[in-house]
Enzyme design. Structure first.
Site, short mmCIF file in Angstrom:
data_model
loop_
_atom_site.label_atom_id
_atom_site.label_comp_id
_atom_site.label_asym_id
_atom_site.label_seq_id
_atom_site.Cartn_x
_atom_site.Cartn_y
_atom_site.Cartn_z
N GLU B 74 41.30 52.01 41.32
CA GLU B 74 39.90 51.43 40.87
C GLU B 74 38.76 51.60 40.32
O GLU B 74 37.74 52.41 39.50
CB GLU B 74 39.29 49.67 40.35
CG GLU B 74 41.03 48.97 40.46
CD GLU B 74 42.36 49.50 41.13
OE1 GLU B 74 41.85 49.96 42.20
OE2 GLU B 74 43.78 49.34 40.43
N HIS B 143 45.30 37.12 41.15
CA HIS B 143 45.13 37.16 39.67
C HIS B 143 45.31 36.74 38.66
O HIS B 143 44.66 36.30 37.82
CB HIS B 143 46.97 37.38 38.97
CG HIS B 143 47.82 38.61 39.57
ND1 HIS B 143 48.74 38.98 40.83
CD2 HIS B 143 48.27 39.69 39.04
CE1 HIS B 143 48.64 40.12 41.13
NE2 HIS B 143 49.25 40.59 40.02
#
Ligand SMILES: Cc1ncc(C[n+]2csc(CCOP(=O)(O)OP(=O)(O)O)c2C)c(N)n1
Lengths: 387, 343
Positions: B74, B143
């Site tokens: 990322e 999540h």
């Protein structure tokens, strides 16, 4: 070591002979890339003092010399400015000038340089106004220049975070069909950061025209290289990404220039990224705020002083009849002129506009920022009325 | 910025009614078709079309150089996007899930958010970071985070979150067109929410920074955004039985914050509840309540209340319904708005 061996010798053989299950061998495996040509040579490349120097362009040699002398003077002047309180901080590259100068001279005008906070000299050698280059370190604004104008990214303070930027820019340039190369500079400590890994990996996968240039100056502030990595060299790290690693004597300006120019040319021709490690040494402390005597001995510094980049080049040029007393004086005078101008310009207090605080946060000021700007305006007005 | 419409080429396989995921995909597709500098990159965004299929078909249509499957990193994704933006591209970055954007925070906070500022305007960062966020889909740990407070606390970023299919299209178009970095928070539990919006019709590009009154009312204002908008709409319906006529304001943009729309609403109703999924302590609601109090103090009949997620790490799926603010908690807060001084 002994105890380890002892321990392993006492481990019993598992009753493996009795295993009925035998794993099938995996399908024939091939390495994606032959690692041999990617490996750096065992010895850092040296050109000075060898026959190879005869191939070098005398003009380039003289230019490198003049820039080294100017660079050394620049380092000394900037360091003096910290003592006078004119610069908040200066991370010196005294001893590392060959790397700084060669980095700047290996690039074409259209290429980009991605310097770290230490690499002001590379930016100056690339043609940036010395005062603009020092703006960040002076404390008056974060970047003193328009990066696009000089194709020099802002001096980067967080370690290694500029490396993925270089990859992205080079990648974008290639997508556009421009033969632009990005040279990204990082210290030995910075190679431990995750961003270093990610940048190298992206560059290799995308075959981006980037050159990663590590100046291994022995220390990350106080931490020696041995506590930073267990790799044979930092250049060896390249192999794992699928790019060539190159080792060079970082105090040999000609060798550094040669290795970087080769890597830049290779990238420009579509050959992908290279990782170059220059072995050098930081003669000054990390910054003016650091006490280097706490972590290194004088004798080590003296050894490196004897391997000084300016001395090495000066000796070679003199022996080859490319430099005489006049040439040396000329270079020293040019450096002195630069230093005097820098001193004088840095003696003037920078003029800052507090309203600039709100000027460049967004393309268009938000309502909140407009309100806060009004508040500051009123405070400033009240202040000036009060005299 | 004014609201305007864009004529777009006819959609190929426009399913009707459209989902939010389709609207987002359509927004990127239109932006990419109109502007060759728009690039999409992220993990699995190419061949797979993203784990939520939001980038479905983009690699096929525009090639892998325009919609790129990156290595799994990322910080690398956002860091390379910075360099791409430096060279004149407009990267649209997908972070696979809210909590997986954290490795990129260093790049976000140290570079993306302040590059314009530190270069005195010379180096804008027209980057969109798309982050599927929030809970309610039964995701395992990492999540379901609502990370908006972190983004809001960083000057230099715009923080936007749509609650409807139409806004998903309109706000993403505006985000991609913006010359500043935009954190585009996608309420993942609304990805499959539907609307009569047809991807074939021209859709409005919504300006960033404008809240919208979703429902008119007179007795109190529910201030909310993203996944909590449908919750508040439902609560407003339910509150009618109790004699409450609630107004619902959908912020759509957390930064910049539309003080005007919010204050006007609260001045009309005299009472306000802020509703969001993210934790309450240090969460967006505190900032919003403070702003409302500062601007509407003399109009308020009661303190501004907050209905937020608990101040806990996001719980496991089997417990998330206890954590997420639902209709009942909103109604409880509304009841508490019958506040009497000294009580
Ligand atoms: C992400 C990050 N962590 C820590 C620091 C603090 N810091 C500044 S310089 C430095 C040492 C860097 O060493 P090296 O990469 O070898 O570069 P050098 O200073 O030797 O040029 C550290 C730890 C920083 N700037 N950024």
């Amino acid at each position: 070591m002994d105890s380890l061996q002892q321990r392993s010798s006492t481990v019993q053989e598992p009753p493996g002979a009795a295993l009925a299950y035998r794993p099938t061998p995996p399908p024939a495996w091939q390495p994606r890339t032959d690692p041999a040509p990617l490996l750096p040579d065992a010895e850092p490349l040296r050109v000075l003092g060898t026959d190879a120097v005869a191939d070098a362009d005398p003009e380039l040699l003289r230019r490198l010399y003049a820039e080294l002398v100017r660079g050394r003077r620049y380092n000394a002047q900037a360091t003096a400015l910290t003592k006078q309180g004119r610069l908040a901080v200066y991370p010196s590259t005294t001893g590392q000038e060959a790397c700084e100068v060669a980095a700047a001279l290996a690039l074409e005008e259209r290429d980009w340089l991605f310097p770290s906070y230490r690499d002001t000299l590379a930016a100056v050698a690339r043609g940036l106004d010395p005062v603009q280059a020092l703006t960040l370190l002076r404390g008056d604004w974060h970047t003193g220049y328009d990066p696009h104008e000089h194709r020099i990214a802002p001096l980067c303070t967080p370690l290694a975070t500029q490396l993925p930027h270089a990859v992205g820019l080079a990648h974008a340039a290639r997508l556009k069909g421009d033969d632009v190369v990005a040279l990204a500079m990082v210290g030995d400590g910075g190679t431990s950061e995750g961003d270093f890994h990610e940048a190298l990996n992206f560059a290799a996968v995308w075959q981006a025209p980037v050159v990663f240039f590590v100046q291994n100056n022995g220390f990350a502030i106080s931490v020696p290289l041995a506590k930073q990595t267990a790799a044979p060299s930092l250049a060896h790290k390249a192999v794992g990404y699928g790019m060539p690693g190159r080792l060079v004597d970082g105090n040999d300006a000609v060798a550094v220039h040669q290795v970087l120019t080769e890597a830049v040319t290779r990238a420009r021709r579509g050959g992908g990224p290279t990782l170059v490690e220059a072995i050098t040494y930081r003669i000054d402390a990390h910054t003016n705020a650091d006490d280097a005597t706490r972590y290194r001995g004088d004798s080590e510094v003296e050894t490196w002083r004897a391997h000084d980049p300016i001395l090495l080049l000066e000796r070679e040029l003199t022996e080859r009849g490319l430099l005489d007393e006049d040439g040396r004086r000329e270079a020293a005078e040019a450096a002195e002129t630069m230093a005097a101008a820098l001193r004088e310009r840095m003696n003037a207090d920078p003029v800052l506009d507090p309203m600039d605080l709100f000027a460049h946060v967004y393309a268009e000021k938000t309502a909140q920022l407009r309100e806060q700007a009004e508040q500051l305006r009123a405070e400033l007005d009240a202040e000036s009325e009060a005299g | 910025m004014t609201t305007h419409t864009t004529a777009r080429p006819a959609a190929k396989a426009a399913a009707k009614p459209a989902t939010m995921a389709q609207a987002l995909q359509r927004a990127m597709r239109d932006a990419m078709a109109e502007d060759p500098t728009v690039h999409v990159l992220g993990e699995d965004v190419g061949t797979l079309g993203g784990v939520f299929r939001v980038t479905d078909g983009l690699a096929k249509e525009f090639g892998e150089d325009r919609c790129t499957d990156t290595p799994l990193a990322e910080a690398g994704i956002l860091g390379t996007a910075v360099g791409m933006a430096m060279y004149g591209l407009r990267p649209v970055v997908e972070m696979q899930f809210d909590a997986f954007a954290y490795p990129a925070f260093e790049q976000l906070i140290s570079h993306v958010s302040r590059m314009r500022n530190r270069t005195r305007g010379a180096m804008p960062m027209p980057i969109v970071v798309r982050v599927p966020y929030g809970g309610g889909i039964g995701g395992v740990e990492h999540h379901s985070d609502s990370s908006e407070a972190y983004y809001m606390a960083t000057p230099g970023l715009h923080v936007v979150t749509p609650a409807t299919v139409e806004d998903a299209y309109g706000l993403l178009r505006a985000a991609i067109a913006s010359d500043d970095p935009v954190i585009f928070l996608e309420p993942k539990r609304l990805y499959w929410s539907k609307s009569d919006w047809s991807p074939e019709a021209p859709a409005a590009v919504e300006p960033i920074g404008k809240a919208v009154v979703r429902r008119r009312g007179t007795s109190a204002t529910l201030i909310t955004y993203g996944p909590s908008v449908p919750v508040c709409m439902e609560a407003a319906e339910a509150a009618r039985a109790e004699g409450w006529d609630l107004e619902v304001v959908d912020l759509r943009s957390l930064v910049p914050f539309d003080d005007e729309t919010v204050s006007a609403s609260v001045k009309r109703t005299g009472r306000a509840v802020v509703v969001h999924e993210s934790t309450g302590f240090g969460g967006p609601g505190g900032e919003i309540a403070a702003r409302v109090t500062e601007r509407c103090f003399h109009h308020l009949e009661a303190p501004v209340l907050r209905v937020a997620g608990f101040d806990i790490p996001y719980p496991p799926p089997m417990l998330e319904r206890h954590h997420l603010p639902g209709v009942d908690r909103v109604l409880d807060a509304v009841a508490r708005l019958q506040w009497e001084a000294g009580s």
